[in-house]
Each structure stands twice: as C-alpha cells, then as structure tokens.
Design an enzyme around this catalytic site. Structure first.
Site, mmCIF file in Angstrom:
data_model
loop_
_atom_site.group_PDB
_atom_site.id
_atom_site.type_symbol
_atom_site.label_atom_id
_atom_site.label_comp_id
_atom_site.label_asym_id
_atom_site.label_seq_id
_atom_site.Cartn_x
_atom_site.Cartn_y
_atom_site.Cartn_z
ATOM 1 N N LYS A 153 0.896 -1.151 -0.051
ATOM 2 C CA LYS A 153 -0.037 -0.118 0.000
ATOM 3 C C LYS A 153 0.803 1.097 0.003
ATOM 4 O O LYS A 153 1.949 1.353 0.851
ATOM 5 C CB LYS A 153 -0.870 0.065 0.952
HETATM 6 C C1 R5P Z 1 -2.558 4.506 8.194
HETATM 7 O O1 R5P Z 1 -1.510 3.975 8.386
HETATM 8 C C2 R5P Z 1 -3.626 3.536 8.017
HETATM 9 O O2 R5P Z 1 -3.289 2.407 7.724
HETATM 10 C C3 R5P Z 1 -4.731 4.117 7.125
HETATM 11 O O3 R5P Z 1 -5.520 2.862 6.871
HETATM 12 C C4 R5P Z 1 -4.370 4.696 5.898
HETATM 13 O O4 R5P Z 1 -3.617 5.865 6.202
HETATM 14 C C5 R5P Z 1 -5.606 4.851 4.742
HETATM 15 O O5 R5P Z 1 -6.442 5.713 5.029
HETATM 16 P P1 R5P Z 1 -6.360 7.112 4.444
HETATM 17 O O6 R5P Z 1 -7.096 6.810 3.105
HETATM 18 O O7 R5P Z 1 -7.240 7.991 5.315
HETATM 19 O O8 R5P Z 1 -5.036 7.578 4.412
#
Ligand code: R5P
Length: 295
Positions: A205
C-alpha cells in the site's frame, strides 16, 4: 555490496509491458503461491476486474476516534456492502462488526506510538499469527517506515509477519508509511514499495505520486493506493482514476470515504473506477447524480 550511490545508467521500467510471470492467476506476483494464499488473495482482489476497493478504518490504532469514525457500529453496516475488504484492527472488528459478512479482511497487526508521540516509526507486531487465523484474516497489515528512525524495527516486524503468514498461507500487506518528517517523493515511494515487495510482502500500500506508472511497474506485487487526507470528492475520484490508470490494483481508502458528504455514494463511485472502468469524470457524474437524487 552494490554501490549505495546508485545506478549510473538510465532506468527503464517498461511500464506499458504487462507483468510476465502471472500465469493465469489474477493477482500480480502470486502465480507461484499455494492454494491457501491464492484463496485469501481472491477474497481481496476480484477475479473479474483483478482489482479491489479496500475500506480502511484502522486509524484508531494511533489516532483515536478521528472524525467520521466515532461510531464504527453505525458506520460499518452502512458501508459493508459497498466495498470489497475491511481494513481494521482486531478490536474494531470484534466489537463493532458482526461476523456475518462475506468480504475480505485486512487485519492491522502492527502498533506503535500514538500521534501525541513525535516518533511514529517505532512499531511492534501487536497481533500474533494465531489471532490472525482466529480472525480469518485474508491479509495482515504492517507499517513500513523506510528511511525513518524505526526503519530496522519495521523491517523486522514486516519480516516476522511474512514468516508467520507464510506458515499458514496468510498474505502480508506492507503499508508504506509517510511520517510528518518523511519525504513524499516518487523516489521515496519507488524505493520503499520495492523494498517491501522484495522482503516478501504480497500486497503493498502506498500513495499516489508523480511517476506512479514506474513505481507500479517496478513492484512485482499489486499496489493499492491510500487515500490520504480528505480531498474534495472530485479530486479524490481523479486520484483514484489516475492510480488505476497508472497500474494500481485498487484503492485502500479511508478518510476520503468516511469523511465524505455521503460515504456510501463515494464508496460506490470509487468502485465504478476500480471495477467498471469508469473515468474520473464519469464517476464524478455518478456521484453528483446520486447526491442530487438523494436530496
Ligand atoms: C494508516 O497508516 C492507516 O493504515 C490508514 O488505513 C491509511 O492511512 C489509509 O487511510 P487514508 O485513506 O485515510 O489515508
């Protein structure tokens, strides 16, 4: 050891050439994995589109109750039919999500300092493999801090989780972190995504950035793109479209869904881009029409 000053010849990522070793399996880099791994990955990545909409609401593990996530017991039942995967902590899942759903689970298994502490990069593995199995996790999510003070610790965490997951055919999702003092350049994301994949992460990710096509091409496992801070819906849809066009195999989005004016319609609009080949403009029209007809 190779020269750390880097390459002296120009790189070629062949971004327009499809990945060569997928066989007939729909998940990049997974053709040589065993049946159990493939089943879990199929619970995440739709076999028809090859893509996924992951809904991330694991923010509470270091941010507490962020806006939009105050009541998971109310929010999640509204959204669950509109996404492919729930990305969450075991605490949130066990307390707020009834187990009678048929979606993938990306279980957050690392934890660290809260946002009141200045160094978020020092994490531990907080969930052991036995509990991940009990939760029926389709993948285990570990934060990866490349170039930060906690880099070695996070690489240790990632490696431990991959080793444990390999023993029970549970994939690992490496979450490339961007702390407040960390660069958000394409050079950084290129380095960090490739490191995570080379260490054995099955999914990575990261954030959308310049040269995203090269980053996706050089990463031998699927990349899912985080949403990041809340954007206007039109801009978030544009980012989602550019990510998929650039080679991402899905979105792992939190705030741009749960802080949207209408989280359900936003999740559906993202799904149209991810699974139905909508452009950002078509998805924005879909979103706007639905909002109007809901009034
Ligand atoms: C952060 O480390 C978390 O894994 C969140 O799930 C990630 O940041 C994704 O969320 P957002 O789209 O709000 O950034």
């Amino acid at each position: 050891m190779a020269d750390k000053d880097g390459d002296k010849i120009e790189k070629n990522y062949y971004a327009d050439v499809p990945f060569k070793t997928n066989g007939n399996f729909h998940v990049k880099g997974a053709a040589n994995l065993d049946w159990g791994m493939k089943k879990h990955l199929t619970n995440i990545f739709n076999p028809k589109s090859g893509n996924t909409v992951m809904f991330a609401f694991d923010h509470g593990y270091f941010m507490g109750s962020v806006s939009g996530l105050e009541r998971l017991d109310i929010l999640i039942p509204q959204l669950i039919d509109h996404v492919d995967v729930l990305m969450a902590t075991r605490g949130a899942l066990r307390t707020c999500v009834k187990p009678n759903f048929r979606k993938g689970i990306a279980l957050r298994v690392s934890a660290g300092s809260s946002m009141v502490n200045e160094d978020l990069s020092r994490e531990i593995v907080s969930v052991d493999i036995e509990d991940a199995i009990r939760m029926n996790a389709d993948c285990m999510a570990v934060q990866v801090f490349i170039g930060a003070r906690g880099q070695l610790l996070s690489i240790n965490n990632l490696s431990k989780v991959i080793n444990a997951g390999s023993g029970y055919s549970i994939p690992t999702l490496g979450v490339i972190a961007v702390g407040k003092n960390m660069e958000r350049t394409s050079q950084y994301f290129k380095l960090a995504t490739r490191i995570a994949a080379e260490l054995g992460a099955n999914i990575v990710k990261t954030y959308y950035c310049d040269d995203f096509e090269d980053i996706a091409a050089a990463c031998p496992v699927p990349i899912v793109v985080a949403g990041g801070k809340k954007l206007p819906e039109k801009d978030a849809l544009e980012m989602a479209y550019k990510s998929i066009q650039g080679g991402a195999r899905g979105l792992d989005m939190g705030r741009n869904i749960f802080q949207s004016h209408n989280p359900v319609i936003m999740a559906d609009a993202i799904g149209k881009i991810v699974h139905n080949k909508y452009t950002d403009k078509e998805a924005w029209e879909y979103y706007s029409d639905k909002i109007k007809s809901n009034k």
